[in-house]
Scaffold this motif. Sequence first.
Motif, PDB file in Angstrom:
ATOM      1  N   ARG A  67       0.824  -1.209   0.000  1.00  0.00           N
ATOM      2  CA  ARG A  67       0.000   0.000   0.000  1.00  0.00           C
ATOM      3  C   ARG A  67       0.858   1.258   0.000  1.00  0.00           C
ATOM      4  O   ARG A  67       0.480   2.274  -0.582  1.00  0.00           O
ATOM      5  CB  ARG A  67      -0.931   0.021   1.215  1.00  0.00           C
ATOM      6  N   ALA A  72      -2.963  -0.504  -5.701  1.00  0.00           N
ATOM      7  CA  ALA A  72      -4.344  -0.657  -5.225  1.00  0.00           C
ATOM      8  C   ALA A  72      -4.899  -2.062  -5.398  1.00  0.00           C
ATOM      9  O   ALA A  72      -6.086  -2.278  -5.227  1.00  0.00           O
ATOM     10  CB  ALA A  72      -5.241   0.346  -5.935  1.00  0.00           C
ATOM     11  N   VAL A  73      -4.057  -3.008  -5.735  1.00  0.00           N
ATOM     12  CA  VAL A  73      -4.524  -4.376  -5.976  1.00  0.00           C
ATOM     13  C   VAL A  73      -5.329  -4.902  -4.765  1.00  0.00           C
ATOM     14  O   VAL A  73      -4.972  -4.639  -3.618  1.00  0.00           O
ATOM     15  CB  VAL A  73      -3.307  -5.301  -6.250  1.00  0.00           C
ATOM     16  N   PRO A  74      -6.430  -5.611  -5.035  1.00  0.00           N
ATOM     17  CA  PRO A  74      -7.186  -6.202  -3.923  1.00  0.00           C
ATOM     18  C   PRO A  74      -6.344  -7.251  -3.202  1.00  0.00           C
ATOM     19  O   PRO A  74      -5.658  -8.036  -3.849  1.00  0.00           O
ATOM     20  CB  PRO A  74      -8.377  -6.872  -4.617  1.00  0.00           C
ATOM     21  N   ILE A  75      -6.378  -7.203  -1.887  1.00  0.00           N
ATOM     22  CA  ILE A  75      -5.602  -8.156  -1.087  1.00  0.00           C
ATOM     23  C   ILE A  75      -6.543  -8.948  -0.186  1.00  0.00           C
ATOM     24  O   ILE A  75      -7.337  -8.366   0.548  1.00  0.00           O
ATOM     25  CB  ILE A  75      -4.556  -7.424  -0.225  1.00  0.00           C
ATOM     26  N   LYS A  87      -7.834  -9.899  12.980  1.00  0.00           N
ATOM     27  CA  LYS A  87      -8.596  -9.457  11.810  1.00  0.00           C
ATOM     28  C   LYS A  87      -8.470  -7.948  11.629  1.00  0.00           C
ATOM     29  O   LYS A  87      -8.252  -7.443  10.517  1.00  0.00           O
ATOM     30  CB  LYS A  87     -10.071  -9.825  11.968  1.00  0.00           C
ATOM     31  N   ILE A  88      -8.622  -7.225  12.733  1.00  0.00           N
ATOM     32  CA  ILE A  88      -8.538  -5.764  12.677  1.00  0.00           C
ATOM     33  C   ILE A  88      -7.162  -5.333  12.187  1.00  0.00           C
ATOM     34  O   ILE A  88      -7.024  -4.469  11.321  1.00  0.00           O
ATOM     35  CB  ILE A  88      -8.833  -5.157  14.065  1.00  0.00           C
ATOM     36  N   LEU A  91      -6.956  -6.094   8.381  1.00  0.00           N
ATOM     37  CA  LEU A  91      -7.769  -5.211   7.552  1.00  0.00           C
ATOM     38  C   LEU A  91      -7.221  -3.786   7.587  1.00  0.00           C
ATOM     39  O   LEU A  91      -7.183  -3.096   6.573  1.00  0.00           O
ATOM     40  CB  LEU A  91      -9.225  -5.238   8.025  1.00  0.00           C
ATOM     41  N   ASP A  92      -6.785  -3.355   8.755  1.00  0.00           N
ATOM     42  CA  ASP A  92      -6.292  -1.982   8.862  1.00  0.00           C
ATOM     43  C   ASP A  92      -4.908  -1.795   8.249  1.00  0.00           C
ATOM     44  O   ASP A  92      -4.467  -0.672   8.027  1.00  0.00           O
ATOM     45  CB  ASP A  92      -6.281  -1.528  10.329  1.00  0.00           C
ATOM     46  N   GLY A  94      -4.372  -2.700   5.352  1.00  0.00           N
ATOM     47  CA  GLY A  94      -4.620  -2.451   3.938  1.00  0.00           C
ATOM     48  C   GLY A  94      -5.263  -3.604   3.186  1.00  0.00           C
ATOM     49  O   GLY A  94      -5.506  -3.504   1.990  1.00  0.00           O
ATOM     50  N   ALA A  95      -5.571  -4.686   3.902  1.00  0.00           N
ATOM     51  CA  ALA A  95      -6.220  -5.814   3.232  1.00  0.00           C
ATOM     52  C   ALA A  95      -7.687  -5.481   2.968  1.00  0.00           C
ATOM     53  O   ALA A  95      -8.279  -4.684   3.670  1.00  0.00           O
ATOM     54  CB  ALA A  95      -6.116  -7.067   4.090  1.00  0.00           C
ATOM     55  N   ASP A  96      -8.238  -6.116   1.931  1.00  0.00           N
ATOM     56  CA  ASP A  96      -9.633  -5.853   1.592  1.00  0.00           C
ATOM     57  C   ASP A  96     -10.572  -6.894   2.170  1.00  0.00           C
ATOM     58  O   ASP A  96     -11.750  -6.649   2.328  1.00  0.00           O
ATOM     59  CB  ASP A  96      -9.791  -5.818   0.072  1.00  0.00           C
ATOM     60  N   ASP A  97     -10.033  -8.056   2.469  1.00  0.00           N
ATOM     61  CA  ASP A  97     -10.865  -9.096   3.070  1.00  0.00           C
ATOM     62  C   ASP A  97      -9.950  -9.977   3.920  1.00  0.00           C
ATOM     63  O   ASP A  97      -8.734  -9.965   3.752  1.00  0.00           O
ATOM     64  CB  ASP A  97     -11.578  -9.921   1.981  1.00  0.00           C
ATOM     65  N   TYR A  98     -10.579 -10.719   4.822  1.00  0.00           N
ATOM     66  CA  TYR A  98      -9.807 -11.521   5.776  1.00  0.00           C
ATOM     67  C   TYR A  98     -10.561 -12.817   5.992  1.00  0.00           C
ATOM     68  O   TYR A  98     -11.681 -12.814   6.493  1.00  0.00           O
ATOM     69  CB  TYR A  98      -9.694 -10.736   7.083  1.00  0.00           C
ATOM     70  N   ARG A 118     -14.940  -5.663  -9.473  1.00  0.00           N
ATOM     71  CA  ARG A 118     -14.789  -4.283  -9.927  1.00  0.00           C
ATOM     72  C   ARG A 118     -13.770  -4.125 -11.058  1.00  0.00           C
ATOM     73  O   ARG A 118     -14.017  -3.440 -12.041  1.00  0.00           O
ATOM     74  CB  ARG A 118     -14.385  -3.380  -8.765  1.00  0.00           C
TER      75      ARG A 118
ATOM     76  N   ARG B 117     -12.262   2.419   2.366  1.00  0.00           N
ATOM     77  CA  ARG B 117     -10.936   3.000   2.182  1.00  0.00           C
ATOM     78  C   ARG B 117     -10.772   3.561   0.770  1.00  0.00           C
ATOM     79  O   ARG B 117     -10.355   4.687   0.593  1.00  0.00           O
ATOM     80  CB  ARG B 117      -9.873   1.934   2.442  1.00  0.00           C
ATOM     81  N   ARG B 118     -11.151   2.791  -0.212  1.00  0.00           N
ATOM     82  CA  ARG B 118     -10.943   3.218  -1.591  1.00  0.00           C
ATOM     83  C   ARG B 118     -11.662   4.513  -1.933  1.00  0.00           C
ATOM     84  O   ARG B 118     -11.086   5.411  -2.537  1.00  0.00           O
ATOM     85  CB  ARG B 118     -11.390   2.127  -2.562  1.00  0.00           C
TER      86      ARG B 118
END
Lengths: 227, 227
Positions: A67, A72-75, A87-88, A91-92, A94-98, A118, B117-118
């Motif tokens: 990041r 901006a690739v989805p992670i 998890k927090i 995600l914080d 810079g990950a988009d899902d966990y 997207r 975020r985005r």
Amino acid sequence: MKILLIEDEPKVSAFIKKGLEEQMYDVEQAYDGFYGAKLAIDNEYDLVILDVILPRMNGVEVCKLIRQQNIAVPILMLTALGSTEDKILGLDSGADDYLVKPFEFQELLARIRALTRRSQESVGTEVLKVADLELDVQKKTVHRNGVPISLTAREFALLQYLLRNKERVVSRVDIIEQVWETSFDTGSNVIDVYINFLRKKIDKDFSPKLIHTLVGMGYVLKEMEEK
Amino acid sequence: MKILLIEDEPKVSAFIKKGLEEQMYDVEQAYDGFYGAKLAIDNEYDLVILDVILPRMNGVEVCKLIRQQNIAVPILMLTALGSTEDKILGLDSGADDYLVKPFEFQELLARIRALTRRSQESVGTEVLKVADLELDVQKKTVHRNGVPISLTAREFALLQYLLRNKERVVSRVDIIEQVWETSFDTGSNVIDVYINFLRKKIDKDFSPKLIHTLVGMGYVLKEMEEK
DNA sequence: CTTCAATGAGCAGTATTTTCATGGTCTACA
DNA sequence: TGTAGACCATGAAAATACTGCTCATTGAAG
């Protein structure tokens, strides 16, 4: 659809890779955090699947690093650490899902579809418009009121930039940086000259005028209601 | 940051709303799927939190409907249905994330941060307001009571400064330093002149007057109740 | 060798910024 | 209550900055 899989456990990695390839994804593997980050930064992937516990650099660090490079690739973080705290943290960073292991492979696939949806959408025909002016990013064509207009590469790049920022005033500095990709102020008037070229081709024989000067501020591309 | 919360159970909805508002989110509620979908389509939210089991129209249908309207708002599904099958159904209907109740509130918050975020990153549209006067920092536009007003660069900078300090008296020294970026007192009355320019454009044809002089102190931009 | 995109220089015209001069308003105080 | 002095508003003119446009040159592509 290219996926980068960063996972140190060979058996897990192989299993995931196989499952993804069955869905026609193109998978590259990295077995440690440092190398994974390097791959993610140097290449263009549609998705990164990232384990947290990794040798050389952990997943959270990898994520932050990616990041930081403004990528901006989805992670998707995929890990055995299931506490809310983990998890927090993930995600914080810079990950988009966990997703917590063990997981059902079908859920992983569904989450991958959600994350890549997207970027898939945008592939295809991107057409920028303002009023009756249309610019096709892929085809490199421009039409105004249906009339085809031919632009040089630089003119096209400038118009594209203006269109992406339509309604917003862009300064000469913005333009020099984004379109010419130098920040070095040459004290030149290239931009003025090119705006002039565009005006001749795009505004001269048409109405309403779309390119407007805001003295001391820059230029805007828009349909003007005022003045 | 505006969030639409579609959840039929009043207690759950109130609980989530309260928790989100503590994080400074602006929350609107809908108690059935049909109304929720309508709100999501008619308004611009930064995020939709969507229960699956809802009266009048279930969450999956709501999600599909929103996506059919080509609305790209992030959608977080929040539901008691935790089977992999349900998750896949939700994610494939267009949701971006799927969280199973019961959940820890901190995890919900982290996932909201990840999803929003985005959109935050994207060029923020900063609009300064006082009374019926609006100034768009990016677009460099000013409107009063909906009427567009054109300002020069310096006038715009001055008004922007006044707006950022609305309700607060700013001295001539403040203005010279912040807007003209010199502290050297030239003994000139530029500021008075520019205040005058602004008054003509902004206050002359409107009411109430917004620019006020405080003799011996400076100027304020505000709606005056007194006098 | 020719063509054309790209760019820098120069100048005229215009818009903006600043100064200046004048007159008005407010306040303190005799 | 009258008045000097400080402070402010405003019109107009001067100074300056900015922009539009033409022209000449360079350099790359064909």
